[in-house]
Design an enzyme around this catalytic site. Structure first.
Site, PDB file in Angstrom:
ATOM      1  N   LEU A   1      64.566  20.204  -8.608  1.00 55.46           N
ATOM      2  CA  LEU A   1      64.618  20.932  -7.450  1.00 55.46           C
ATOM      3  C   LEU A   1      66.178  21.373  -6.905  1.00 55.46           C
ATOM      4  CD1 LEU A   1      62.060  21.342  -4.717  1.00 55.46           C
ATOM      5  CD2 LEU A   1      64.445  20.614  -4.017  1.00 55.46           C
ATOM      6  N   LEU A   2      66.236  22.402  -6.563  1.00 53.16           N
ATOM      7  CA  LEU A   2      67.468  22.735  -5.767  1.00 53.16           C
ATOM      8  C   LEU A   2      66.974  23.376  -4.228  1.00 53.16           C
ATOM      9  CD1 LEU A   2      70.442  25.345  -6.938  1.00 53.16           C
ATOM     10  CD2 LEU A   2      68.645  25.987  -4.938  1.00 53.16           C
TER      11      LEU A   2
ATOM     12  N   ARG B   1      70.993  15.998  11.661  1.00 53.16           N
ATOM     13  CA  ARG B   1      71.766  15.972  10.220  1.00 53.16           C
ATOM     14  C   ARG B   1      72.628  17.270  10.199  1.00 53.16           C
ATOM     15  NH1 ARG B   1      66.101  15.969   9.391  1.00 53.16           N
ATOM     16  NH2 ARG B   1      65.241  17.914   9.295  1.00 53.16           N
ATOM     17  N   ASP B   2      73.053  17.431   8.790  1.00 52.12           N
ATOM     18  CA  ASP B   2      73.575  18.747   8.138  1.00 52.12           C
ATOM     19  C   ASP B   2      74.746  18.990   8.921  1.00 52.12           C
ATOM     20  OD1 ASP B   2      71.372  18.956   6.994  1.00 52.12           O
ATOM     21  OD2 ASP B   2      70.565  20.505   8.240  1.00 52.12           O
TER      22      ASP B   2
ATOM     23  N   TYR C   1      72.115  14.114   2.247  1.00 50.89           N
ATOM     24  CA  TYR C   1      71.523  15.445   2.804  1.00 50.89           C
ATOM     25  C   TYR C   1      72.735  16.473   2.930  1.00 50.89           C
ATOM     26  CZ  TYR C   1      66.672  13.930   3.085  1.00 50.89           C
ATOM     27  OH  TYR C   1      65.507  13.782   2.933  1.00 50.89           O
ATOM     28  N   SER C   2      72.387  17.548   3.369  1.00 51.30           N
ATOM     29  CA  SER C   2      73.091  18.880   3.612  1.00 51.30           C
ATOM     30  C   SER C   2      74.467  18.496   4.191  1.00 51.30           C
ATOM     31  CB  SER C   2      72.343  20.019   4.156  1.00 51.30           C
ATOM     32  OG  SER C   2      71.632  20.249   2.988  1.00 51.30           O
TER      33      SER C   2
ATOM     34  N   GLN D   1      71.884  20.890  -2.997  1.00 45.37           N
ATOM     35  CA  GLN D   1      70.795  19.775  -2.775  1.00 45.37           C
ATOM     36  C   GLN D   1      70.071  19.958  -4.021  1.00 45.37           C
ATOM     37  OE1 GLN D   1      69.947  17.540   0.350  1.00 45.37           O
ATOM     38  NE2 GLN D   1      72.074  17.861   0.139  1.00 45.37           N
TER      39      GLN D   1
ATOM     40  N   GLU E   1      67.851  23.355  11.865  1.00 42.83           N
ATOM     41  CA  GLU E   1      68.620  22.592  10.733  1.00 42.83           C
ATOM     42  C   GLU E   1      69.896  23.666  10.337  1.00 42.83           C
ATOM     43  OE1 GLU E   1      65.393  20.422   8.043  1.00 42.83           O
ATOM     44  OE2 GLU E   1      65.397  22.578   7.828  1.00 42.83           O
TER      45      GLU E   1
ATOM     46  N   ASP F   1      69.252  23.524  -0.361  1.00 47.16           N
ATOM     47  CA  ASP F   1      70.478  24.036   0.525  1.00 47.16           C
ATOM     48  C   ASP F   1      71.740  24.052  -0.517  1.00 47.16           C
ATOM     49  OD1 ASP F   1      68.421  23.455   2.238  1.00 47.16           O
ATOM     50  OD2 ASP F   1      69.780  22.205   3.425  1.00 47.16           O
TER      51      ASP F   1
END
Ligand code: FRU
Length: 483
Positions: A43-44, A165-166, A105-106, A62, A224, A46
């Site tokens: 899986l892809l 996050r991010d 994570y992103s 990701q 997000e 962000d």
């Protein structure tokens, strides 16, 4: 559909041998893209860390290696010299420390001291599955090696929930300060952006405060992938508010949109003109990431995940999922973000075909419109395919994918509508094996969607005053296995 256990989803990738067969199988899918970035296996989601450095565009996505499932996330690295032909480089950031034990994570990238630094969220989980997010940094050196700092820049803010996050790194020249924006959720379950600042890019960050966005205090329960881009003389706040109902967006609950205005770093306030605009009016677009260090202050390049959280896609059964949008040129016109295909995409044009021709697997339609019309794409003897309808009186443009054989995410609605401010004159439609991007009036609107035509669904039918060209497009993807 396969039911994944937590152990399977969060399995650590130890060697390339574990997924080489999966890659061989994935490559055979008829839905592998010909000119879009797609997951090497699994899986892809962000796009991450998009930056220009020493003549090359660096980008990551990701990635969960094991299948069409959100599990242990890596940053998979790709690079390009022209934003069209991308080279698979291998794993960029591995979740291999205490701080990121359940996922890298992103995040975003910064070029400083002539080197690339990547900022990401270390998704730590305890044995009891309690999440603690850390803001982490790595250095991607010019020799291609990646050096992870042994300690995060900072840990979670106790006054917010686990959803923090991010990181988006921003350098503000005016006060010579680095800012990190984090998407977050407050304890009342409202979306927020947290701001950390420092005089140094790689240490001494302290919490500066919450970003104030007047009027948007109650706008979804989590924001997000936040970012503030400076384009021309304006600032743009881009983010993804979640679990939010917006009029006219059917049952969609996750959005990717923006506000235009001015960022005041002294008061940490984003002054804007009031309206939240969607970045894209299609079905599948989220987590957009911009590359702004391109040497032109009036432009940036934007790329997004051509997918959505909590959605599933027909290739899930083939154990892979996800691709990115085309990279697009981003400018501002009449206080709106304008996304247009990069001029260099013309290089992909191959044979020019008649508008009565069937649709090649990868093609571009360049159409000029003089009034109400209907365009059916992927038509077969059995099905009507995907319909684009334009009504000159109401100026409504409607995309309907309910007549395709392969239907998916039906609960989110199968039509999308946009009322244009002026007549429809120009459509540029980019079709790949499993996607469609419809650029309306050179940037007035954009509809991005996944679409999975069967072997029989390749017909084109146009009704109404429409002229233009159909081009077969050359392949740009090298679907090789690189770890
Ligand atoms: C957005 C997102 C980010 C997170 C990442 C995990 O799609 O949920 O907030 O960092 O995906 O893969």
């Amino acid at each position: 559909m396969k039911q994944w256990t937590r152990e399977e989803r969060y399995r650590v990738l130890k060697s390339a041998d574990e997924i080489i067969d999966l890659h061989e199988k994935t490559k055979l899918s008829p839905y592998r893209q010909k000119f879009h970035i797609q997951s090497i296996t699994g899986l892809l989601n962000d796009p991450n860390g998009f930056v220009y450095h020493n003549g090359e565009w660096h980008l990551f996505y990701q990635w969960c290696p094991w299948g069409a499932v959100h599990g242990l996330k890596y940053w998979y690295q790709i690079k390009s010299k022209d934003l069209i032909h991308w080279e698979n480089v291998g794993v960029g950031i591995k979740p291999d420390t205490y701080y990121d034990n359940k996922g890298a994570y992103s995040g975003s990238a910064l070029v400083t001291q002539n080197s690339i630094y990547l900022y990401y969220t270390g998704n730590h989980r305890s044995e009891d599955w309690i999440r603690t997010p850390y803001t982490c940094i790595v250095n991607l050196r010019d020799d291609g090696t990646i050096h992870k700092y042994s300690k995060p820049l900072f840990g979670p803010n106790e006054n917010y929930t686990e959803h923090q996050r991010d990181p988006k790194i921003i350098y503000n020249k005016d006060n010579e300060t680095y800012y990190i924006l984090l998407g977050a959720q407050n304890k009342q379950k409202q979306g927020r952006i947290l701001i950390y600042s420092s005089k140094e890019f790689n240490k001494n960050y302290t919490f500066a405060g919450e970003l104030k966005v007047p009027g948007y205090e109650d706008f979804g329960d989590m924001w997000e992938c936040p970012s503030i881009e400076h384009i021309g003389d304006q600032d743009v706040l881009i983010f993804c508010p979640q679990h939010l109902h917006i009029e006219g967006r059917n049952h969609y609950q996750h959005h990717n949109g923006y506000l235009i205005g001015h960022m005041d770093y002294d008061t940490l306030t984003f002054h804007h003109d009031g309206s939240f605009h969607e970045l894209d009016f299609g079905f599948d677009s989220y987590a957009a990431e911009c590359c702004a260090n391109i040497g032109d202050p009036n432009k940036a390049v934007l790329i997004a995940w051509m997918g959505l959280p909590d959605a599933s896609y027909p290739t899930d059964e083939e154990d892979w999922s996800g691709c990115l949008t085309m990279p697009r040129e981003l400018t501002i016109r009449d206080r709106r973000l304008i996304q247009t295909p990069l001029p260099s995409f013309k290089e992909l044009r191959d044979e020019r075909l008649d508008l009565k021709h069937d649709l090649p697997r990868a093609c571009e339609l360049d159409l000029y419109i003089e009034g109400s019309c209907q365009i059916n794409l992927f038509k077969s003897s059995q099905t009507d395919g995907l319909t684009i309808t334009y009504d000159e009186e109401s100026k409504d443009i409607v995309i309907d994918r309910s007549k395709m054989t392969k239907r998916f995410n039906i609960e989110q609605g199968e039509t999308r509508k946009r009322t244009l401010l002026r007549s429809l004159k120009h459509l540029q439609i980019f079709i790949d094996s499993s996607s469609i991007e419809i650029y309306v009036n050179d940037g007035d609107a954009l509809f991005t969607s996944r679409v999975f035509p069967t072997n029989e669904e390749h017909g084109l039918e146009i009704k109404g005053p429409v002229t233009g060209d159909l081009y077969r497009l050359k392949d740009a993807v090298i679907d090789n296995f690189q770890l």
